[in-house]
Motif scaffolding. Structure first.
Motif: not given
Length: 434
Positions: A127-139, A171-177
C-alpha cells in the motif's frame, strides 16, 4: 443502537477534531471507532460525488480534513489502521487532482511512506509503495518528485534486493521504483542505477531457463515480471546510445523467456521484444536480427498455441498478444488502439506508448480517464496538450439521455451475445486443434 451511538458521540467530543488524540492503539486490539473512520473514508465513492446540494467549498474543506486525518493515521501504532489510512489516501489521489494539498505535505507523506515500507509487513508495504507512485504522478516531473525519489529510492532498492522480504512487497517496490524514476527523468545517473537494479532481478530468469535445476520458483517469476516491465518502461526514455547497449545485451537473451511456464512472463517477454524491435528500427532503419527465423518460429507457435494442458483463458490471451507481437517483429506493424476519455480521444499507435499507458493504467485503475483529462503530467507524457476546460452547460449537452443510453446498451448487448455465441462454436477456434 443507542449504546454504540453514545460511544461514538463521546469519541467525537473527546477527539476535538484531532485524530492523533485517539489513543491508544495496538495491533491486537485496534480501536473500533478509528477503524470505522478508515473504512468509511477509503470508499472511493466518498471521493467522487459528494452531492450537488452541499456547498462546494464546505465539501472541499471536509474532504481535506479527512485527508489530514489519514496522514496522521499513517503513524498510528496499529498496522491495520495504518494500512487503511494508506488505502484511503490512495483512493483520494486516484480520484482527484490534489496538487496544492500534497505539495506542502509531500515530505510528511514521504516520511510516513518510508516508515511503512521499512517497518510494515507485506500488505502495508504494498500500500505504501502504491501511494508513493500516486504521489509522484500528482506532483509531476519537477523538483518535488526528485525529493520523493531521493527519500524513498534507497529504501525501495533495499526491499527489492532483500531475499527475506515478501515477494508481493518486492514486486510493488520494483514497480514503484520504475514509475518514480520514469517521472523524474532529469537525473540520468539515477536512471541508469535503477535500471541496473531491475536488471539484476529479472535476468535471473535467463539463468533459470538455461538451468532447469535452478532455485527460482513461480513466486519469484512474479517479481521478475514486474522488474522486467519497470525496466522496459525506463528504456523508453533512455538516450539512443544507451538503448543500443541494452539491445546488444538483452535482445539475444529475451527470447529464452518465451519458453517460461508462466503465461504472464511469456506475454511480458513478447511485448518487451516487440518494443525492443521498435526501438532498434528507430535507431537503425536497416536493423537486422540474426536469429529472426528461429524467433518468428517461436512467436508463431505461441500465436497459435493449442496445448491441452494450458487453461483456455491463458491460451486466448496469449494468442491475442502474440499475433500483435508477430506482426510487429515481421511486418513492423502495430494495431492502433483508441482510448476515449470525456470529449477527447487518444490513439495508441506504437509499443512505447502502449507500455507507458498500460503502466499508468495499472497504477491509477478506474481513475485513469480522469487523470488523462486533468493531470498535466500525464497529458504531457501522451502529448495531449493542456487540459480541456468545459463549462457545465457544455457538459450537460454532451450527456446522453438515460433512455437513449439504455437503448444503446441493449443493442450492444445483443450484438455482443451473438458474436460470443459464434466464438463459442469450437469449429471457429482453429487454434484449439493445432
Amino acid at each position: 443502537m443507542p449504546k454504540s451511538k453514545k460511544r461514538g458521540s463521546n469519541h467525537q467530543r473527546g477527539a476535538g477534531g484531532q485524530h492523533r488524540n485517539v489513543q491508544p492503539f495496538s495491533d491486537e486490539d485496534a480501536s473500533i471507532e478509528t477503524m470505522s473512520h478508515c473504512s468509511g473514508f477509503s470508499d472511493p465513492a466518498s471521493f467522487t460525488e459528494e452531492g450537488l446540494e452541499v456547498d462546494e467549498e464546505a465539501t472541499q474543506e471536509d474532504f481535506e480534513y479527512k485527508l489530514k486525518g489519514f496522514i496522521d493515521l499513517t503513524l498510528d501504532k496499529s498496522a491495520k489502521t495504518r494500512q487503511s489510512a494508506l488505502e484511503g489516501l490512495k483512493n483520494a489521489l486516484t480520484s482527484k487532482i490534489l496538487y496544492e494539498f500534497i505539495l506542502e505535505r509531500r515530505m510528511t507523506l514521504a516520511d510516513s511512506i518510508e516508515r511503512c515500507i521499512k517497518k510494515g509487513k507485506s500488505d502495508e508495504q504494498c500500500a505504501a509503495a502504491g501511494l508513493a507512485c500516486l504521489l509522484c504522478v500528482q506532483l509531476g516531473s519537477g523538483i518535488e518528485s526528485e525529493e520523493i525519489l531521493k527519500t524513498l529510492g534507497p529504501v525501495l532498492k533495499k526491499i527489492i534486493c532483500d531475499g527475506t522480504a515478501s515477494i508481493q512487497a518486492r514486486q510493488a517496490c520494483a514497480t514503484c521504483l520504475g514509475v518514480c524514476c520514469f517521472i523524474v527523468t532529469d537525473d540520468i545517473t539515477e536512471l541508469y542505477s535503477t535500471m541496473e537494479c531491475l536488471e539484476n532481478i529479472f535476468t535471473k530468469s535467463y539463468q533459470r531457463e538455461r538451468d532447469t535445476n535452478g532455485i527460482s520458483s513461480t513466486q519469484n517469476t512474479v517479481l521478475h515480471i514486474s522488474a522486467l516491465l519497470a525496466w522496459t518502461l525506463l528504456l523508453t526514455i533512455c538516450p539512443m546510445s544507451e538503448v543500443k547497449k541494452k539491445l546488444e545485451m538483452h535482445l539475444c537473451k529475451l527470447p529464452s523467456l518465451l519458453s517460461c511456464d508462466d503465461v504472464n512472463m511469456r506475454i511480458a517477454a513478447g511485448e518487451t521484444l516487440a518494443l525492443l524491435f521498435e526501438l532498434a528500427r528507430e535507431t537503425d532503419a536497416d536493423f537486422f536480427y540474426e536469429d529472426m527465423a528461429l524467433l518468428t518460429q517461436k512467436l508463431k507457435a505461441l500465436a497459435t498455441d493449442g496445448n491441452k494442458h494450458r487453461a483456455k483463458v491463458d491460451k486466448r490471451k496469449q494468442r491475442s498478444v502474440f499475433r500483435d507481437v508477430l506482426r510487429a517483429v515481421e511486418e513492423r506493424d502495430f494495431p492502433t488502439e483508441t482510448v476515449k476519455f470525456g470529449p477527447e480521444r487518444m490513439y495508441i499507435d506504437c509499443w512505447v506508448k502502449k507500455q507507458t499507458y498500460d503502466t499508468f493504467k495499472e497504477i491509477l485503475g478506474s481513475g485513469m480517464q480522469y487523470h488523462l483529462q486533468s493531470n498535466e503530467f500525464l497529458r504531457n507524457v501522451f502529448e495531449l496538450g493542456p487540459p480541456v476546460m468545459l463549462d457545465a452547460a457544455t457538459l450537460k449537452t454532451m450527456k446522453i439521455p438515460r433512455f437513449e443510453r439504455h437503448l444503446y446498451n441493449s443493442a450492444a448487448f445483443k450484438a455482443r451475445t451473438k458474436a460470443r455465441s459464434k466464438c463459442r462454436d469450437k469449429r471457429t477456434d482453429v487454434g484449439e486443434f493445432l
